[in-house]
Scaffold this active site. Sequence first.
Site, PDB file in Angstrom:
ATOM      1  N   GLY A  14       0.814  -1.206   0.000  1.00 26.83           N
ATOM      2  CA  GLY A  14       0.000   0.000   0.000  1.00 26.83           C
ATOM      3  C   GLY A  14       0.849   1.258   0.000  1.00 26.83           C
ATOM      4  O   GLY A  14       1.948   1.283   0.539  1.00 26.83           O
ATOM      5  N   GLY A 116       6.156  -2.902   3.597  1.00 27.50           N
ATOM      6  CA  GLY A 116       5.782  -3.326   4.932  1.00 27.50           C
ATOM      7  C   GLY A 116       6.237  -4.748   5.184  1.00 27.50           C
ATOM      8  O   GLY A 116       7.014  -5.317   4.403  1.00 27.50           O
ATOM      9  N   GLY A 118       4.709  -7.654   4.942  1.00 22.06           N
ATOM     10  CA  GLY A 118       4.349  -8.615   3.904  1.00 22.06           C
ATOM     11  C   GLY A 118       5.194  -8.462   2.658  1.00 22.06           C
ATOM     12  O   GLY A 118       5.703  -9.446   2.101  1.00 22.06           O
ATOM     13  N   THR A 140       4.940   1.818   6.322  1.00 17.47           N
ATOM     14  CA  THR A 140       3.552   1.437   6.561  1.00 17.47           C
ATOM     15  C   THR A 140       2.916   2.471   7.463  1.00 17.47           C
ATOM     16  O   THR A 140       3.536   2.894   8.448  1.00 17.47           O
ATOM     17  CB  THR A 140       3.423   0.046   7.216  1.00 17.47           C
ATOM     18  N   ASP A 142       0.610   1.778   9.360  1.00 18.84           N
ATOM     19  CA  ASP A 142       0.219   1.034  10.562  1.00 18.84           C
ATOM     20  C   ASP A 142       1.308   1.021  11.629  1.00 18.84           C
ATOM     21  O   ASP A 142       1.025   0.728  12.796  1.00 18.84           O
ATOM     22  CB  ASP A 142      -0.130  -0.413  10.201  1.00 18.84           C
ATOM     23  N   ARG A 177     -23.303  15.894  20.030  1.00 15.60           N
ATOM     24  CA  ARG A 177     -23.297  14.569  19.425  1.00 15.60           C
ATOM     25  C   ARG A 177     -22.119  13.737  19.914  1.00 15.60           C
ATOM     26  O   ARG A 177     -21.108  14.253  20.363  1.00 15.60           O
ATOM     27  CB  ARG A 177     -23.206  14.678  17.900  1.00 15.60           C
ATOM     28  N   GLN A 286      -5.887   8.777   4.932  1.00 17.51           N
ATOM     29  CA  GLN A 286      -4.692   8.633   5.777  1.00 17.51           C
ATOM     30  C   GLN A 286      -3.440   8.308   4.972  1.00 17.51           C
ATOM     31  O   GLN A 286      -2.318   8.530   5.445  1.00 17.51           O
ATOM     32  CB  GLN A 286      -4.916   7.523   6.810  1.00 17.51           C
TER      33      GLN A 286
END
Length: 361
Positions: A14, A116, A118, A140, A142, A177, A286
């Site tokens: 990604g 990343g 993977g 990444t 993440d 809210r 993001q």
Amino acid sequence: MGEIKRIGILTSGGDCAGLNAVIRSVVHHAIGTYGWEVIGIQEATQGLMENPSKAIALHRDNIDHLLMMGGTFLGTTNKGNPFAFPMADGTVRDRTEDIIAGYRQLGLDALIGIGGDGSLAILRRIAQQGGINLVGIPKTIDNDVGATEISIGFDTATNIATEALDRLHFTAASHNRVMVLEVMGRDAGHIALAAGIGGGADIILIPEIPYRIQSVCNKIRQRQAEGKNFCLVMVSEAVRTELGDQVKQIQQFGEDRYGGIGKYIAEQIAQRTGAETRVTVLGHIQRGGIPSPFDRLLGSVFGVAAVDLIAEGKFDHMVAWRNRQTISVPIEEAIQTYQTVQLDGTLVKTARGLGICLGND
């Protein structure tokens, strides 16, 4: 090791902010310091499957504009396992030898792979089979790659999530809210935790801490009792209940992906508390946009360090960041460990100290 004359660079998996800063850094250092040629491989390993390979020569006079650009101008992919690659006739085939042939066709002496866990695992397996001199760079949003404190893309993603929470704060307060913000991160809650603290979330749910919906609702009721009639809830996409239940979406070809937990949490809050609730899914926002100053810096630092590893003949290693310094670690070490949020770490302690509900109170 023979003399290095020409190296390749590719981005895999990604996209994220900061990748182009790495490419720019590699080109400047490899050419300016060592006099090497640099070849940019397009569309990750798929570019090496083509005959001829999809690649372009990179020069110092055509890459300076890349520093502030998001994404990767070389292109990337996170689909198509090269060891079982889907073919046009509906069959699957191992394309490893095609990738190795593409590497040799380009006359490369070494390869820098940015990916990343993977992607780095795939590249390492191919490199070992084909005798490719590989150096890895972690990226990444993440921030879950092992052996490094931070990966390229995480800082920008965290900044974006924090800004989103800032904006939701004002609309939540204006309408009394509960605003639920769902962010990416896979099985690591780094983005949610860091952005949640930075953006003033009242509730943060991360995969590492199984949540109870009753705990979430109790926090909202507590705020209501204190006269605070709005609430900010930050949810990482892979959170799970104490029973291990998660929310996933079935994608094309039957693949399931995380997604939908924000909507589920919002519905549960509305049903149980009666609070007017809205959900925002930040999604691929993001990944995109202008990289943060730190991701530009980290990309530049990692690019120079990766080139130096090649010059030293230190292959099958990945550049890593520890204690504000670059080090090198075996790629095997990086892909065999998964960096999740440490439950006894500083950020979890900070969140609890601020009175933030983590779903298990």
